[in-house]
Design a protein around this motif. Structure first.
Motif, PDB file in Angstrom:
ATOM      1  N   ILE A 109     -29.825   9.912 -55.460  1.00 16.99           N
ATOM      2  CA  ILE A 109     -29.356   9.119 -54.326  1.00 16.99           C
ATOM      3  C   ILE A 109     -28.597   7.914 -54.869  1.00 16.99           C
ATOM      4  N   VAL A 110     -27.450   7.644 -54.271  1.00 16.54           N
ATOM      5  CA  VAL A 110     -26.657   6.476 -54.642  1.00 16.54           C
ATOM      6  C   VAL A 110     -26.512   5.612 -53.399  1.00 16.54           C
ATOM      7  N   VAL A 111     -27.031   4.389 -53.473  1.00 20.54           N
ATOM      8  CA  VAL A 111     -26.958   3.435 -52.377  1.00 20.54           C
ATOM      9  C   VAL A 111     -26.244   2.200 -52.904  1.00 20.54           C
ATOM     10  N   GLN A 112     -25.242   1.763 -52.170  1.00 15.11           N
ATOM     11  CA  GLN A 112     -24.467   0.601 -52.600  1.00 15.11           C
ATOM     12  C   GLN A 112     -25.396  -0.590 -52.818  1.00 15.11           C
ATOM     13  N   GLY A 113     -25.213  -1.282 -53.939  1.00 14.54           N
ATOM     14  CA  GLY A 113     -26.018  -2.457 -54.258  1.00 14.54           C
ATOM     15  C   GLY A 113     -27.284  -2.138 -55.031  1.00 14.54           C
ATOM     16  N   HIS A 114     -27.535  -0.843 -55.297  1.00 14.21           N
ATOM     17  CA  HIS A 114     -28.724  -0.422 -56.037  1.00 14.21           C
ATOM     18  C   HIS A 114     -28.312   0.558 -57.122  1.00 14.21           C
ATOM     19  N   GLU A 115     -29.133   0.639 -58.150  1.00 15.68           N
ATOM     20  CA  GLU A 115     -28.915   1.664 -59.163  1.00 15.68           C
ATOM     21  C   GLU A 115     -29.274   3.022 -58.559  1.00 15.68           C
ATOM     22  N   PRO A 116     -28.620   4.086 -59.011  1.00 14.22           N
ATOM     23  CA  PRO A 116     -28.992   5.415 -58.513  1.00 14.22           C
ATOM     24  C   PRO A 116     -30.474   5.699 -58.776  1.00 14.22           C
ATOM     25  N   PHE A 117     -31.089   6.502 -57.918  1.00 19.52           N
ATOM     26  CA  PHE A 117     -32.494   6.846 -58.090  1.00 19.52           C
ATOM     27  C   PHE A 117     -32.723   8.284 -57.631  1.00 19.52           C
TER      28      PHE A 117
END
Length: 169
Positions: A109-117
């Motif tokens: 999952i890629v969420v803007q403002g966060h590292e991928p997880f």
């Protein structure tokens, strides 16, 4: 709703109607209004989209057009139907070469403002074991020889979850 449905896709109208209907439902339960104006609304029909899979020649052309490092992703996608996030979140421990299958129980999952997880797929039905045809097994074996899995530390479960070691394909 009629004017709205003339300018928006039926799926968008359905989403907007769902949100507005939920708001009015709360207003009725809070006794702010006596009845919801969203009841009995006939929504536009969604025409099913016809899926036209690419031909074998088109798949080969796509694979050959990609840099060698990314060719395995296209092979896995074409041969298994895995989604983009499932492919990008694929770790070597999920591939069983002997049983010729891949276990799908998480995705990147890629969420803007966060590292991928890594996180579970959206639905329980998305957790599955997918058979691997020979062409996919061969493609993965060749990929592992040229590009061994990459050891990373990544969050498992959400953007603030614990870090875990993983070997991304």
């Amino acid at each position: 709703v009629r004017r709205l449905s003339e300018s928006l896709a039926p799926s968008t109208v359905k989403v907007v109607h769902g949100i507005v209907a939920a708001i009015f439902k709360v207003a009725v339960s809070d006794r702010r209004i006596t009845a919801s104006p969203c009841v009995g609304i006939r929504l536009p029909r969604e025409e099913p989209r016809r899926v036209i899979p690419p031909t074998t020649d088109q798949v080969h052309a796509l694979i050959n057009a990609l840099p060698e490092r990314y060719q395995a992703a296209a092979i896995v996608a074409a041969g298994t139907g895995l989604r983009q996030g499932e492919i990008f979140g694929l770790t070597d421990d999920r591939i069983d070469f002997l049983r010729r299958s891949v276990r799908v129980d998480r995705q990147l999952i890629v969420v803007q403002g966060h590292e991928p997880f890594l996180a579970p797929p959206k639905t329980r039905r998305s957790h599955r074991s997918v058979p691997l045809p020979s062409v996919v097994l061969d493609g993965l074996a060749a990929h592992f020889k040229s590009f061994p899995p990459v050891a990373v530390t990544i969050r498992l479960g959400g953007p603030s979850a614990d870090l875990v070691p993983a070997r991304l394909v």
